[in-house]
Motif scaffolding. Structure first.
Motif, PDB file in Angstrom:
ATOM      1  N   ARG A 148       0.837  -1.212   0.000  1.00  0.00           N
ATOM      2  CA  ARG A 148       0.000   0.000   0.000  1.00  0.00           C
ATOM      3  C   ARG A 148       0.869   1.257   0.000  1.00  0.00           C
ATOM      4  O   ARG A 148       0.588   2.211  -0.737  1.00  0.00           O
ATOM      5  N   CYS A 192      -3.731  -1.567  12.277  1.00  0.00           N
ATOM      6  CA  CYS A 192      -4.043  -0.278  11.643  1.00  0.00           C
ATOM      7  C   CYS A 192      -4.228  -0.462  10.132  1.00  0.00           C
ATOM      8  O   CYS A 192      -5.276  -0.160   9.574  1.00  0.00           O
ATOM      9  N   CYS A 193      -3.222  -1.005   9.482  1.00  0.00           N
ATOM     10  CA  CYS A 193      -3.307  -1.212   8.035  1.00  0.00           C
ATOM     11  C   CYS A 193      -3.977  -2.566   7.784  1.00  0.00           C
ATOM     12  O   CYS A 193      -3.401  -3.486   7.205  1.00  0.00           O
ATOM     13  N   PRO A 198      -8.759  -0.089   6.645  1.00  0.00           N
ATOM     14  CA  PRO A 198      -7.574   0.389   7.371  1.00  0.00           C
ATOM     15  C   PRO A 198      -7.862   1.745   8.020  1.00  0.00           C
ATOM     16  O   PRO A 198      -8.628   2.541   7.473  1.00  0.00           O
ATOM     17  N   CYS A 200      -6.434   4.687   8.399  1.00  0.00           N
ATOM     18  CA  CYS A 200      -5.351   5.560   7.916  1.00  0.00           C
ATOM     19  C   CYS A 200      -5.175   6.839   8.739  1.00  0.00           C
ATOM     20  O   CYS A 200      -4.035   7.276   8.922  1.00  0.00           O
ATOM     21  N   CYS A 203      -2.517   6.312  11.223  1.00  0.00           N
ATOM     22  CA  CYS A 203      -1.319   5.606  10.755  1.00  0.00           C
ATOM     23  C   CYS A 203      -0.100   6.531  10.727  1.00  0.00           C
ATOM     24  O   CYS A 203      -0.173   7.642  10.199  1.00  0.00           O
ATOM     25  N   LEU A 205       2.343   6.317   8.874  1.00  0.00           N
ATOM     26  CA  LEU A 205       2.909   6.402   7.524  1.00  0.00           C
ATOM     27  C   LEU A 205       2.006   7.176   6.573  1.00  0.00           C
ATOM     28  O   LEU A 205       2.270   7.259   5.370  1.00  0.00           O
ATOM     29  N   GLN A 206       0.951   7.770   7.083  1.00  0.00           N
ATOM     30  CA  GLN A 206      -0.082   8.348   6.208  1.00  0.00           C
ATOM     31  C   GLN A 206       0.451   9.469   5.310  1.00  0.00           C
ATOM     32  O   GLN A 206      -0.034   9.651   4.198  1.00  0.00           O
ATOM     33  N   CYS A 209       1.879   7.748   2.083  1.00  0.00           N
ATOM     34  CA  CYS A 209       1.334   6.468   1.607  1.00  0.00           C
ATOM     35  C   CYS A 209       0.660   6.658   0.247  1.00  0.00           C
ATOM     36  O   CYS A 209      -0.300   7.424   0.110  1.00  0.00           O
ATOM     37  N   LEU A 212      -3.136   5.545   0.089  1.00  0.00           N
ATOM     38  CA  LEU A 212      -4.028   6.524   0.735  1.00  0.00           C
ATOM     39  C   LEU A 212      -4.197   7.746  -0.162  1.00  0.00           C
ATOM     40  O   LEU A 212      -5.308   8.281  -0.296  1.00  0.00           O
ATOM     41  N   GLN A 217      -6.745   2.064  -1.028  1.00  0.00           N
ATOM     42  CA  GLN A 217      -5.994   1.201  -0.116  1.00  0.00           C
ATOM     43  C   GLN A 217      -6.269  -0.288  -0.319  1.00  0.00           C
ATOM     44  O   GLN A 217      -5.341  -1.096  -0.354  1.00  0.00           O
TER      45      GLN A 217
END
Ligand code: SF4
Length: 356
Positions: A148, A192-193, A198, A200, A203, A205-206, A209, A212, A217
């Motif tokens: 993702r 989370c993912c 998910p 997001c 998260c 890493l949003q 990503c 996203l 996703q």
């Protein structure tokens, strides 16, 4: 800070606040405990695995205990988890570790992956989580996060996709706090993912990503191309003594349900009736059909029908037929026999009172 470090740092920062720390295999982390948990988690959800893991560890606290256990006991403790090759491989590997490595896990990737059932990701997890080593892992959760984050197209079962994901996993595995990072990326995927829905907005890493950014996703990772599953029709010859004991056969080590116990499986109804006639003396006319059931395997759907034959207490195998007594045995059903039983057979045995 490079993008490589930013990825790991964001995950570690998130892990310090939100990572899981209550799972049974996260305490007293030894290579053995991590290994068993990784194998159980390969095809099975955490919540399902926990009670199986705790029972398994209580029965086999060390790799030596597992190595010397009878196969039937190992498979019994796996009954209900499915994918029984995992249990057989655990058992075989435990024997090898005790016989060839003095009961100690090898400390390098190549020796670990040479053991039955230990792939590159499981070996990496053992090295990182229990030995202080550094190696990437790529379990289902990690594949999902990376696919993702980078919008990696295609099904990870394809070599080119898998190679791409392994390269990304290697790229992001840090040189410090490797165990925490490894746990963090698995935890992110699990909590989370998630596969569907998910979360997001929570998260770490949003910001970067790719999935996203395009609100796409759940398109990653790509799905396995679906082929219709063929059906296989089978009949189970279920001999029942007046005492309620049932005749079960230990299946060959290889193949579906290898090493587990089940009523003899035949390819047609007539053969099942003949089997009961020849082996426990029930005439074909006295046999009767039970309620059909089905079970879906990875590659096919089993459509099964029990054929019942009731016999007297002292009735046993025909003297003309030679059986290895280790492979064909009468079992009482209360309690459920302490051997490996496929889940559909457990259900079948539980319904004997209704059906037979
Ligand atoms: S932002 Fe969403 S899709 Fe991307 S890694 Fe995080 S949870 Fe997964």
């Amino acid at each position: 800070m490079t993008a490589q470090h930013a990825f790991a740092d964001a995950l570690l920062h998130w892990f310090d606040q939100h990572g899981r720390s209550h799972l049974p295999w996260q305490h007293n982390r030894t290579p053995y405990r991590v290994w068993v948990s990784e194998i159980m988690l390969q095809q099975t959800q955490v919540t399902t695995v926990i009670p199986f893991y705790e029972r398994f560890m209580a029965a086999f606290p060390t790799v030596h205990d597992l190595a010397i256990a009878p196969e039937d006991t190992v498979l019994h403790l796996w009954t209900g988890l499915g994918y029984y090759a995992r249990a057989r491989n655990l058992h075989r590997s435990a024997k090898t570790i005790c016989a060839d490595h003095d009961g100690r896990f090898p400390e390098n990737l190549d020796d670990l992956v040479s053991l039955p059932g230990i792939g590159r990701s499981t070996a990496g997890a053992i090295l990182c989580l229990a030995m202080g080593g550094r190696a990437p892992i790529l379990d289902g959760n990690v594949k999902r996060v990376l696919a993702r984050y980078y919008a990696v197209e295609g099904w990870p079962g394809q070599r080119t996709v898998s190679d791409q994901l392994w390269a990304l996993a290697e790229h992001h595995t840090p040189h410090q706090r490797v165990a925490d990072y490894t746990q963090a990326v698995m935890d992110l995927g699990a909590t989370c993912c998630k596969r569907t829905q998910p979360t997001c907005p929570t998260c770490p890493l949003q910001a970067n990503c790719s999935a996203l950014a395009t609100q796409n996703q759940t398109a990653f990772p790509g799905r396995k191309p679906q082929k219709p599953k063929p059906s296989r029709q089978r009949w189970f010859a279920v001999a029942i003594r007046s005492s309620g004991e049932v005749l079960l056969q230990k299946r060959a080590a290889n193949g579906i349900w290898g090493g587990l116990w089940a009523p003899p499986e035949l390819s047609d109804e007539r053969s099942a009736r003949e089997w009961l006639h020849h082996n426990v003396g029930v005439s074909a006319a006295e046999c009767y059909l039970g309620t059909p059931f089905h079970h879906v395997f990875t590659h096919f759907k089993l459509e099964a029908t029990p054929v019942y034959g009731r016999c007297a207490e002292n009735q046993t195998h025909s003297p003309s037929v030679k059986f290895d007594d280790n492979d064909l045995r009468w079992f009482g059903l209360d309690p459920v026999p302490s051997v490996g039983l496929p889940a559909p057979i457990v259900r079948l045995l539980k319904t004997l009172g209704n059906d037979a």
